[in-house]
Scaffold this motif. Structure first.
Motif, PDB file in Angstrom:
ATOM      1  N   LYS A   8      59.525  -3.705 -41.679  1.00 20.20           N
ATOM      2  CA  LYS A   8      59.438  -2.268 -41.443  1.00 20.20           C
ATOM      3  C   LYS A   8      59.821  -1.541 -42.713  1.00 20.20           C
ATOM      4  CE  LYS A   8      60.445  -2.461 -36.557  1.00 20.20           C
ATOM      5  NZ  LYS A   8      61.294  -1.992 -35.470  1.00 20.20           N
ATOM      6  N   ARG A   9      59.184  -0.436 -42.964  1.00 14.89           N
ATOM      7  CA  ARG A   9      59.511   0.371 -44.129  1.00 14.89           C
ATOM      8  C   ARG A   9      60.862   1.032 -43.910  1.00 14.89           C
ATOM      9  NH1 ARG A   9      54.481   2.010 -47.086  1.00 14.89           N
ATOM     10  NH2 ARG A   9      56.013   2.998 -48.372  1.00 14.89           N
ATOM     11  N   LYS A  10      61.691   1.007 -44.917  1.00 16.78           N
ATOM     12  CA  LYS A  10      62.994   1.658 -44.809  1.00 16.78           C
ATOM     13  C   LYS A  10      62.874   3.151 -45.106  1.00 16.78           C
ATOM     14  CE  LYS A  10      65.807  -2.325 -45.935  1.00 16.78           C
ATOM     15  NZ  LYS A  10      66.820  -2.866 -46.820  1.00 16.78           N
ATOM     16  N   TYR A  11      61.931   3.490 -45.969  1.00 15.73           N
ATOM     17  CA  TYR A  11      61.760   4.880 -46.378  1.00 15.73           C
ATOM     18  C   TYR A  11      60.317   5.305 -46.112  1.00 15.73           C
ATOM     19  CZ  TYR A  11      66.000   3.856 -48.986  1.00 15.73           C
ATOM     20  OH  TYR A  11      67.262   3.480 -49.340  1.00 15.73           O
ATOM     21  N   SER A  12      60.127   6.541 -45.686  1.00 20.62           N
ATOM     22  CA  SER A  12      58.775   7.037 -45.467  1.00 20.62           C
ATOM     23  C   SER A  12      58.133   7.397 -46.804  1.00 20.62           C
ATOM     24  CB  SER A  12      58.823   8.273 -44.563  1.00 20.62           C
ATOM     25  OG  SER A  12      59.467   9.338 -45.237  1.00 20.62           O
ATOM     26  N   LYS A  13      56.824   7.579 -46.777  1.00 20.05           N
ATOM     27  CA  LYS A  13      56.122   7.959 -48.004  1.00 20.05           C
ATOM     28  C   LYS A  13      56.598   9.322 -48.497  1.00 20.05           C
ATOM     29  CE  LYS A  13      52.078   5.160 -47.768  1.00 20.05           C
ATOM     30  NZ  LYS A  13      51.542   4.638 -48.979  1.00 20.05           N
ATOM     31  N   GLY A  14      56.925  10.213 -47.569  1.00 18.06           N
ATOM     32  CA  GLY A  14      57.436  11.527 -47.945  1.00 18.06           C
ATOM     33  C   GLY A  14      58.765  11.428 -48.676  1.00 18.06           C
ATOM     34  N   ALA A  15      59.617  10.503 -48.219  1.00 16.01           N
ATOM     35  CA  ALA A  15      60.908  10.302 -48.875  1.00 16.01           C
ATOM     36  C   ALA A  15      60.704   9.740 -50.282  1.00 16.01           C
ATOM     37  CB  ALA A  15      61.782   9.364 -48.054  1.00 16.01           C
ATOM     38  N   GLN A  16      59.758   8.829 -50.419  1.00 15.92           N
ATOM     39  CA  GLN A  16      59.447   8.272 -51.735  1.00 15.92           C
ATOM     40  C   GLN A  16      58.970   9.367 -52.675  1.00 15.92           C
ATOM     41  OE1 GLN A  16      56.594   5.192 -51.059  1.00 15.92           O
ATOM     42  NE2 GLN A  16      58.087   3.782 -50.197  1.00 15.92           N
ATOM     43  N   GLU A  17      58.194  10.285 -52.144  1.00 19.89           N
ATOM     44  CA  GLU A  17      57.670  11.390 -52.960  1.00 19.89           C
ATOM     45  C   GLU A  17      58.807  12.306 -53.423  1.00 19.89           C
ATOM     46  OE1 GLU A  17      54.820  13.600 -54.964  1.00 19.89           O
ATOM     47  OE2 GLU A  17      54.689  11.610 -54.056  1.00 19.89           O
ATOM     48  N   GLU A  18      59.781  12.572 -52.543  1.00 17.42           N
ATOM     49  CA  GLU A  18      60.932  13.404 -52.913  1.00 17.42           C
ATOM     50  C   GLU A  18      61.720  12.754 -54.048  1.00 17.42           C
ATOM     51  OE1 GLU A  18      62.183  16.427 -52.133  1.00 17.42           O
ATOM     52  OE2 GLU A  18      60.341  16.754 -51.025  1.00 17.42           O
ATOM     53  N   VAL A  19      61.930  11.450 -53.960  1.00 14.94           N
ATOM     54  CA  VAL A  19      62.670  10.736 -55.004  1.00 14.94           C
ATOM     55  C   VAL A  19      61.874  10.765 -56.302  1.00 14.94           C
ATOM     56  CG1 VAL A  19      63.579   8.495 -55.717  1.00 14.94           C
ATOM     57  CG2 VAL A  19      63.930   9.293 -53.379  1.00 14.94           C
ATOM     58  N   ARG A  20      60.548  10.574 -56.196  1.00 16.68           N
ATOM     59  CA  ARG A  20      59.698  10.599 -57.382  1.00 16.68           C
ATOM     60  C   ARG A  20      59.770  11.956 -58.079  1.00 16.68           C
ATOM     61  NH1 ARG A  20      55.499  12.492 -59.447  1.00 16.68           N
ATOM     62  NH2 ARG A  20      54.898  13.689 -57.625  1.00 16.68           N
ATOM     63  N   LYS A  21      59.747  13.041 -57.302  1.00 12.93           N
ATOM     64  CA  LYS A  21      59.830  14.387 -57.874  1.00 12.93           C
ATOM     65  C   LYS A  21      61.172  14.598 -58.581  1.00 12.93           C
ATOM     66  CE  LYS A  21      56.927  16.776 -54.498  1.00 12.93           C
ATOM     67  NZ  LYS A  21      56.946  17.731 -53.381  1.00 12.93           N
ATOM     68  N   GLU A  22      62.244  14.148 -57.935  1.00 11.80           N
ATOM     69  CA  GLU A  22      63.581  14.324 -58.518  1.00 11.80           C
ATOM     70  C   GLU A  22      63.734  13.502 -59.797  1.00 11.80           C
ATOM     71  OE1 GLU A  22      66.908  16.379 -58.846  1.00 11.80           O
ATOM     72  OE2 GLU A  22      65.578  16.620 -57.130  1.00 11.80           O
ATOM     73  N   MET A  23      63.183  12.286 -59.809  1.00  2.36           N
ATOM     74  CA  MET A  23      63.235  11.460 -61.013  1.00  2.36           C
ATOM     75  C   MET A  23      62.432  12.102 -62.146  1.00  2.36           C
ATOM     76  SD  MET A  23      65.245   8.957 -60.762  1.00  2.36           S
ATOM     77  CE  MET A  23      64.750   8.044 -62.196  1.00  2.36           C
ATOM     78  N   HIS A  24      61.314  12.722 -61.800  1.00  4.24           N
ATOM     79  CA  HIS A  24      60.508  13.407 -62.812  1.00  4.24           C
ATOM     80  C   HIS A  24      61.306  14.556 -63.428  1.00  4.24           C
ATOM     81  CE1 HIS A  24      56.915  14.811 -64.857  1.00  4.24           C
ATOM     82  NE2 HIS A  24      57.142  16.019 -64.369  1.00  4.24           N
ATOM     83  N   GLU A  25      61.990  15.335 -62.579  1.00  2.00           N
ATOM     84  CA  GLU A  25      62.826  16.430 -63.082  1.00  2.00           C
ATOM     85  C   GLU A  25      63.950  15.891 -63.960  1.00  2.00           C
ATOM     86  OE1 GLU A  25      64.312  19.025 -60.084  1.00  2.00           O
ATOM     87  OE2 GLU A  25      62.315  19.461 -59.272  1.00  2.00           O
ATOM     88  N   PHE A  26      64.534  14.747 -63.563  1.00  7.19           N
ATOM     89  CA  PHE A  26      65.614  14.136 -64.347  1.00  7.19           C
ATOM     90  C   PHE A  26      65.104  13.738 -65.725  1.00  7.19           C
ATOM     91  CE2 PHE A  26      67.590  10.077 -65.656  1.00  7.19           C
ATOM     92  CZ  PHE A  26      68.852  10.538 -65.953  1.00  7.19           C
ATOM     93  N   GLU A  27      63.926  13.123 -65.767  1.00  2.13           N
ATOM     94  CA  GLU A  27      63.356  12.683 -67.034  1.00  2.13           C
ATOM     95  C   GLU A  27      63.016  13.863 -67.940  1.00  2.13           C
ATOM     96  OE1 GLU A  27      60.143  10.269 -65.689  1.00  2.13           O
ATOM     97  OE2 GLU A  27      61.474   8.625 -65.088  1.00  2.13           O
ATOM     98  N   GLN A  28      62.623  14.987 -67.326  1.00  5.44           N
ATOM     99  CA  GLN A  28      62.294  16.183 -68.093  1.00  5.44           C
ATOM    100  C   GLN A  28      63.553  16.930 -68.535  1.00  5.44           C
ATOM    101  OE1 GLN A  28      59.177  17.054 -69.020  1.00  5.44           O
ATOM    102  NE2 GLN A  28      58.510  15.142 -68.077  1.00  5.44           N
ATOM    103  N   GLY A  29      64.692  16.612 -67.902  1.00 10.58           N
ATOM    104  CA  GLY A  29      65.941  17.276 -68.234  1.00 10.58           C
ATOM    105  C   GLY A  29      66.153  18.576 -67.486  1.00 10.58           C
ATOM    106  N   THR A  30      65.417  18.763 -66.381  1.00 13.63           N
ATOM    107  CA  THR A  30      65.527  20.013 -65.627  1.00 13.63           C
ATOM    108  C   THR A  30      66.200  19.838 -64.272  1.00 13.63           C
ATOM    109  OG1 THR A  30      63.306  19.700 -64.705  1.00 13.63           O
ATOM    110  CG2 THR A  30      63.479  20.980 -66.738  1.00 13.63           C
TER     111      THR A  30
END
Length: 65
Positions: A8-30
């Protein structure tokens, strides 16, 4: 006969997308957190913020341990 294991998936695709967005902001420094909007200093912190945002939206994310 070979048995297939069903995981079973532990995280939904929506949750993965939220983490991806936050990591992108982290990499950009924002990426910022907290009421004083302090900058995020580590990848672990960025992932935790992304999961927290996913929980607030009601997406499938395991409970905090």
């Amino acid at each position: 006969m070979i048995k297939k294991t069903v995981t079973k998936r532990k995280y939904s695709k929506g949750a993965q997308e939220e983490v991806r967005k936050e990591m992108h902001e982290f990499e950009q420094g924002t990426a910022h957190s907290g009421p004083k909007l302090k900058p995020v200093k580590s990848e672990k912190q960025a992932i935790a913020i992304g999961l927290s945002k996913a929980r607030e939206k009601g997406l499938k994310v395991p409970k905090k341990s």
